[in-house]
Write a protein that holds these residues in place. Structure first.
Motif, PDB file in Angstrom:
ATOM      1  N   PHE A 159       7.070  96.080 -14.311  1.00 17.99           N
ATOM      2  CA  PHE A 159       8.490  96.318 -14.096  1.00 17.99           C
ATOM      3  C   PHE A 159       9.201  96.320 -15.445  1.00 17.99           C
ATOM      4  CE2 PHE A 159       7.081  94.137 -10.201  1.00 17.99           C
ATOM      5  CZ  PHE A 159       7.463  95.069  -9.256  1.00 17.99           C
ATOM      6  N   ALA A 160      10.360  96.965 -15.485  1.00 22.72           N
ATOM      7  CA  ALA A 160      11.113  97.060 -16.724  1.00 22.72           C
ATOM      8  C   ALA A 160      11.657  95.695 -17.161  1.00 22.72           C
ATOM      9  CB  ALA A 160      12.258  98.061 -16.568  1.00 22.72           C
ATOM     10  N   GLU A 161      12.061  94.864 -16.239  1.00 23.30           N
ATOM     11  CA  GLU A 161      12.695  93.598 -16.579  1.00 23.30           C
ATOM     12  C   GLU A 161      11.793  92.401 -16.298  1.00 23.30           C
ATOM     13  OE1 GLU A 161      16.625  93.200 -15.030  1.00 23.30           O
ATOM     14  OE2 GLU A 161      16.989  95.343 -15.184  1.00 23.30           O
ATOM     15  N   VAL A 162      10.502  92.564 -16.534  1.00 23.67           N
ATOM     16  CA  VAL A 162       9.551  91.481 -16.313  1.00 23.67           C
ATOM     17  C   VAL A 162       8.677  91.346 -17.545  1.00 23.67           C
ATOM     18  CG1 VAL A 162       7.559  90.728 -14.948  1.00 23.67           C
ATOM     19  CG2 VAL A 162       9.519  91.741 -13.816  1.00 23.67           C
ATOM     20  N   GLU A 163       8.539  90.119 -18.013  1.00 21.95           N
ATOM     21  CA  GLU A 163       7.672  89.832 -19.156  1.00 21.95           C
ATOM     22  C   GLU A 163       6.346  89.291 -18.621  1.00 21.95           C
ATOM     23  OE1 GLU A 163       7.428  86.680 -22.871  1.00 21.95           O
ATOM     24  OE2 GLU A 163       9.255  86.837 -21.701  1.00 21.95           O
ATOM     25  N   VAL A 164       5.257  89.767 -19.184  1.00 21.26           N
ATOM     26  CA  VAL A 164       3.931  89.286 -18.807  1.00 21.26           C
ATOM     27  C   VAL A 164       3.413  88.433 -19.952  1.00 21.26           C
ATOM     28  CG1 VAL A 164       1.585  89.930 -18.162  1.00 21.26           C
ATOM     29  CG2 VAL A 164       3.503  91.322 -17.390  1.00 21.26           C
ATOM     30  N   ARG A 165       3.190  87.165 -19.681  1.00 22.68           N
ATOM     31  CA  ARG A 165       2.698  86.242 -20.701  1.00 22.68           C
ATOM     32  C   ARG A 165       1.208  86.015 -20.478  1.00 22.68           C
ATOM     33  NH1 ARG A 165       7.502  81.802 -20.153  1.00 22.68           N
ATOM     34  NH2 ARG A 165       9.168  83.160 -20.868  1.00 22.68           N
TER      35      ARG A 165
END
Length: 153
Positions: free
Chosen positions: A126-132
């Motif tokens: 998604f555009a507004e999701v960060e994957v750590r």
């Protein structure tokens, strides 16, 4: 040729065929059984190895996260590629799993999958999701159900 005569004509030579091929079938049956056992053992090992070697990435949305239907569908297709990226592991061992936990009143979302599909799991969906990626997460443990005791039956 009438319909009542058809079954008799179909099975007329079945007894001769069975006696002629019985020795061959008896020789092939153990080979087929051995191959089937080998295949199931191989499959079980692949699943066990894939389940033992899994990675977890944390998915962190922003406060304004509100995905559209198209984004959700695109992310679902991306998660569907995890199985293909796992490289021949049966579905049970290559499944992507979403796990949620709550720590200090804050909900966290983790995406878990086979290590061979790490690149697909780390891709932002998604555009507004960060994957750590690369953070170890030990808070969520699998649920285990004990075997019922013999006295409970």
């Amino acid at each position: 040729m009438s319909i009542p005569e058809l079954p008799g004509e179909l099975f007329a030579g079945a007894d001769e065929w069975a006696t002629a091929t019985a020795s061959y079938l008896a020789a092939v049956a153990p080979v087929v059984l051995a191959v089937w056992i080998w295949w199931e053992v191989r499959r079980a090992r692949l699943i066990r190895d894939a389940l033992a070697d899994r990675i977890t990435v944390e998915v962190v949305p922003t406060s304004t996260f509100d995905p559209s239907e198209g984004e959700v569908g695109r992310w679902a297709r991306q998660l569907g590629r995890v199985h293909h990226a796992a490289g021949g592991v049966p579905a049970r061992g290559s499944a992507a799993r979403l796990r949620y936990s709550a720590e200090a009143g804050k909900m966290r979302c983790f995406l878990e999958g086979p290590a061979t599909a790490a690149a697909v799991l780390a891709m932002p969906g998604f555009a507004e999701v960060e994957v750590r990626a690369g953070r170890s997460q030990n808070g969520i443990q699998p649920v285990r159900f004990p075997a019922p005791s013999k006295g409970a039956e």
